[in-house]
Motif scaffolding. Structure first.
Motif, PDB file in Angstrom:
ATOM      1  N   ALA A  55      17.199  73.031  -1.372  1.00 43.33           N
ATOM      2  CA  ALA A  55      17.021  73.279   0.061  1.00 43.33           C
ATOM      3  C   ALA A  55      15.705  72.701   0.562  1.00 43.33           C
ATOM      4  O   ALA A  55      15.630  72.127   1.655  1.00 43.33           O
ATOM      5  CB  ALA A  55      17.082  74.776   0.352  1.00 43.33           C
ATOM      6  N   GLN A  56      14.637  72.852  -0.232  1.00 45.91           N
ATOM      7  CA  GLN A  56      13.344  72.308   0.169  1.00 45.91           C
ATOM      8  C   GLN A  56      13.364  70.779   0.163  1.00 45.91           C
ATOM      9  O   GLN A  56      12.735  70.143   1.012  1.00 45.91           O
ATOM     10  CB  GLN A  56      12.251  72.827  -0.763  1.00 45.91           C
ATOM     11  N   ALA A  58      15.990  68.971   0.820  1.00 42.58           N
ATOM     12  CA  ALA A  58      16.705  68.602   2.039  1.00 42.58           C
ATOM     13  C   ALA A  58      15.803  68.747   3.255  1.00 42.58           C
ATOM     14  O   ALA A  58      15.861  67.943   4.195  1.00 42.58           O
ATOM     15  CB  ALA A  58      17.957  69.453   2.201  1.00 42.58           C
ATOM     16  N   SER A  59      14.942  69.761   3.238  1.00 45.31           N
ATOM     17  CA  SER A  59      14.017  69.968   4.359  1.00 45.31           C
ATOM     18  C   SER A  59      13.016  68.827   4.485  1.00 45.31           C
ATOM     19  O   SER A  59      12.528  68.527   5.572  1.00 45.31           O
ATOM     20  CB  SER A  59      13.276  71.295   4.192  1.00 45.31           C
ATOM     21  N   THR A  62      14.900  66.653   6.590  1.00 44.10           N
ATOM     22  CA  THR A  62      15.172  67.249   7.898  1.00 44.10           C
ATOM     23  C   THR A  62      13.949  67.255   8.801  1.00 44.10           C
ATOM     24  O   THR A  62      14.065  67.036  10.014  1.00 44.10           O
ATOM     25  CB  THR A  62      15.684  68.688   7.721  1.00 44.10           C
ATOM     26  N   ASP A 112       4.744  68.243   5.207  1.00 43.80           N
ATOM     27  CA  ASP A 112       5.728  68.539   6.247  1.00 43.80           C
ATOM     28  C   ASP A 112       5.188  68.237   7.643  1.00 43.80           C
ATOM     29  O   ASP A 112       5.895  67.668   8.482  1.00 43.80           O
ATOM     30  CB  ASP A 112       6.162  69.999   6.157  1.00 43.80           C
ATOM     31  N   LEU A 408      19.804  66.031  12.369  1.00 45.79           N
ATOM     32  CA  LEU A 408      19.228  67.219  11.734  1.00 45.79           C
ATOM     33  C   LEU A 408      20.272  67.943  10.892  1.00 45.79           C
ATOM     34  O   LEU A 408      19.996  68.373   9.766  1.00 45.79           O
ATOM     35  CB  LEU A 408      18.684  68.169  12.797  1.00 45.79           C
ATOM     36  N   ALA A 411      21.054  65.771   7.789  1.00 42.44           N
ATOM     37  CA  ALA A 411      19.966  65.780   6.816  1.00 42.44           C
ATOM     38  C   ALA A 411      19.903  67.088   6.038  1.00 42.44           C
ATOM     39  O   ALA A 411      19.692  67.090   4.823  1.00 42.44           O
ATOM     40  CB  ALA A 411      18.631  65.527   7.531  1.00 42.44           C
ATOM     41  N   GLN A 412      20.091  68.212   6.724  1.00 43.68           N
ATOM     42  CA  GLN A 412      19.908  69.506   6.090  1.00 43.68           C
ATOM     43  C   GLN A 412      21.116  69.958   5.280  1.00 43.68           C
ATOM     44  O   GLN A 412      20.966  70.589   4.229  1.00 43.68           O
ATOM     45  CB  GLN A 412      19.587  70.561   7.151  1.00 43.68           C
ATOM     46  N   PHE A 413      22.316  69.627   5.741  1.00 45.10           N
ATOM     47  CA  PHE A 413      23.506  70.251   5.144  1.00 45.10           C
ATOM     48  C   PHE A 413      24.442  69.293   4.415  1.00 45.10           C
ATOM     49  O   PHE A 413      25.423  69.743   3.814  1.00 45.10           O
ATOM     50  CB  PHE A 413      24.295  70.999   6.228  1.00 45.10           C
ATOM     51  N   THR A 416      24.754  70.080   0.699  1.00 43.21           N
ATOM     52  CA  THR A 416      25.444  71.358   0.505  1.00 43.21           C
ATOM     53  C   THR A 416      26.946  71.203   0.705  1.00 43.21           C
ATOM     54  O   THR A 416      27.757  71.720  -0.080  1.00 43.21           O
ATOM     55  CB  THR A 416      24.897  72.410   1.482  1.00 43.21           C
TER      56      THR A 416
END
Length: 483
Positions: A55-56, A58-59, A62, A112, A408, A411-413, A416
């Motif tokens: 998740a990080q 991917a962030s 994002t 970030d 966004l 990029a994030q999902f 997943t």
């Protein structure tokens, strides 16, 4: 002779001043493409260095997209306030500063924040650069010259993958991100010697500067007549269309420009929903899921595939003002749909043989070719020339805002979703989305080949059709061209 046939718009070829402006914008595009492509390479090494979770990781992608969205939102008003060149100067300075702070980041929060601010600069550049080029380009070459910016993006992404491959043995993600500062400094210096567009100078009442810019773009221009036409066009637009953002949006959500708004929003959505950024950001990881391994496969193959995008984009740049926007766009989307089908097939078979990997690579190659031919090249053309006068910057900003907003989510999902449903259903979904996009573009996309920038209002005011009384040539001679 009218301005649309004189000054930079008149000639069949841009002069030295126009070429320098296009070159400067293209250099900005290379840096932008590098910053986006470098994310994929850095992502192979960054999680281990900072101990990031999926998740990080991917962030990390994002947060750049969040900045891009912010930049696109403010870009229209910004470049109207400080100028097209002023916006480009701000962008290149930010590229240099934040590439360095990314490379030197001691921890994840600093990284970030740096990525966020770098994303803001990227978002501004995607509006400022195409508008800058469009307002300094001849009508007969405008589409091709605007596409040069997308070609530069392709080259930047290709260089990013190549740099990541060369630096892979050191696992130095800091160098991968930081080297973008070097060209940014050079481009900033070059832009300091460039002018802004005549149209922007007239917008600000700086008629002497506008006259000087007109002479540089075409020494044969009747500057008095050209300035009068520009001022008349701006006065007409001011009377017909409001200047404040809220009023501008009110114009766009009502006829005759509601159709244009739907088109520009759809264009921005299609740009990302058809899969380009999922592949740019995560292609090395997608290749891993297909059984590829080693830095040559994960980084050098994507760099080579990106060459195909550059070739297709070059073809589009050379032919767009002869073939037209619509044929290239529709052909490109059709090729992309076929490509997604091939990639989905490799997942459905579940076989990781050499032949299946070759089929997958063929799918990626076809996708990049179709994207470079149509969407990738033409989003910049359509975003910069689908609305007249004071609505133009707002229209470009709306398109890119939608584009980055959807980015966004991608990029994030994307990773997943890929893990949850499998590559076969992800790429089958891309096939469906791309086919729907083809129908959308067939229904709504205008053919602006040979039309003046401000003449586009005739298309929307006539219900999405060009008036029968004017053809492309007639429009070029009868409309005051925006410079």
């Amino acid at each position: 002779m009218r301005l649309s046939l004189r000054s930079p718009e008149s000639g069949s070829h841009p002069n030295r001043a126009s070429r320098l402006i296009v070159g400067s914008a293209a250099a900005v595009g290379v840096i932008y493409g590098y910053d986006v492509g470098a994310s994929a390479g850095a992502l192979l090494f960054l999680p281990g260095d900072f101990g990031l979770t999926t998740a990080q990781a991917a962030s990390f992608i994002t947060i750049l997209g969040v900045g891009q969205l912010i930049g696109a939102l403010i870009a229209g008003r910004l470049i109207n306030a400080i100028g097209r060149r002023g916006g480009m100067l701000l962008v290149t300075a930010a590229f240099g500063v934040f590439a360095l702070t990314c490379a030197l980041a001691p921890n994840l929060p600093v990284l970030d924040v740096s990525r966020l601010l770098l994303g803001v600069a990227i978002g501004i550049s995607t509006v400022a650069a195409p508008v800058y080029v469009a307002e300094c380009s001849p009508t007969t070459n405008r589409g091709g010259l605007v596409i040069v910016y997308q070609l530069a993006n392709c080259i930047g992404i290709m260089l990013a993958y190549a740099a990541a491959y060369l630096l892979a043995p050191t696992e130095s993600w800091r160098w991968i991100l930081g080297v973008a500062a070097i060209p940014a400094i050079g481009v900033f210096w070059v832009l300091c010697t460039r002018m802004d567009t005549p149209r922007w100078y007239v917008m600000k009442g700086r008629h002497q500067h506008a006259e000087e810019a007109l002479r540089k773009l075409d020494p044969k221009t009747d500057t008095a007549h050209a300035l009068a036409e520009l001022q008349a066009a701006l006065d007409t637009q001011a009377a017909a269309g409001p200047r404040r953002r809220a009023e501008t949006l009110r114009v766009l959500v009502h006829r005759p420009y509601l159709r244009a708004l739907v088109f520009l929003v759809g264009l921005g959505a299609i740009m990302k929903l058809t899969g380009i950024n999922a592949l740019v950001y995560y292609k090395p990881l997608i290749l891993q899921s297909m059984g590829f391994s080693g830095y040559t496969s994960l980084l050098l193959i994507p760099a080579g595939i990106q060459v195909v995008t550059a070739i297709a984009t070059t073809f589009s740049a050379l032919k767009v003002d002869r073939i037209g926007r619509r044929p290239l766009m529709l052909t490109g989307l059709a090729v992309m749909a076929v490509a997604h089908g091939l990639i989905a097939l490799t997942y459905f078979t579940g076989v990781r043989t050499t032949s299946m990997q070759v089929l997958a690579i063929l799918g990626f190659v076809l996708f990049q070719a179709g994207f470079g031919l149509g969407l990738g090249a033409l989003i910049w053309v359509y975003a910069s020339e689908s609305l007249p006068g004071p609505l133009r910057a707002a229209g470009a900003s709306i398109t890119l805002t939608v584009d980055f907003g959807i980015n966004l989510f991608i990029a994030q999902f994307f990773l997943t979703i890929l893990d949850a449903v499998g590559g076969e259903f992800v790429f089958l979904g891309f096939v469906v989305i791309t086919l729907v996009s083809w129908v959308f573009m067939w229904k709504l996309a205008p053919e602006t080949k040979g039309r003046s920038l401000d003449g586009i209002k005739d298309y929307w005011e006539n219900g999405g059709k060009w008036p029968e009384s004017t053809d492309a040539k007639g429009a070029a001679t009868k409309q005051a061209e925006s410079i």
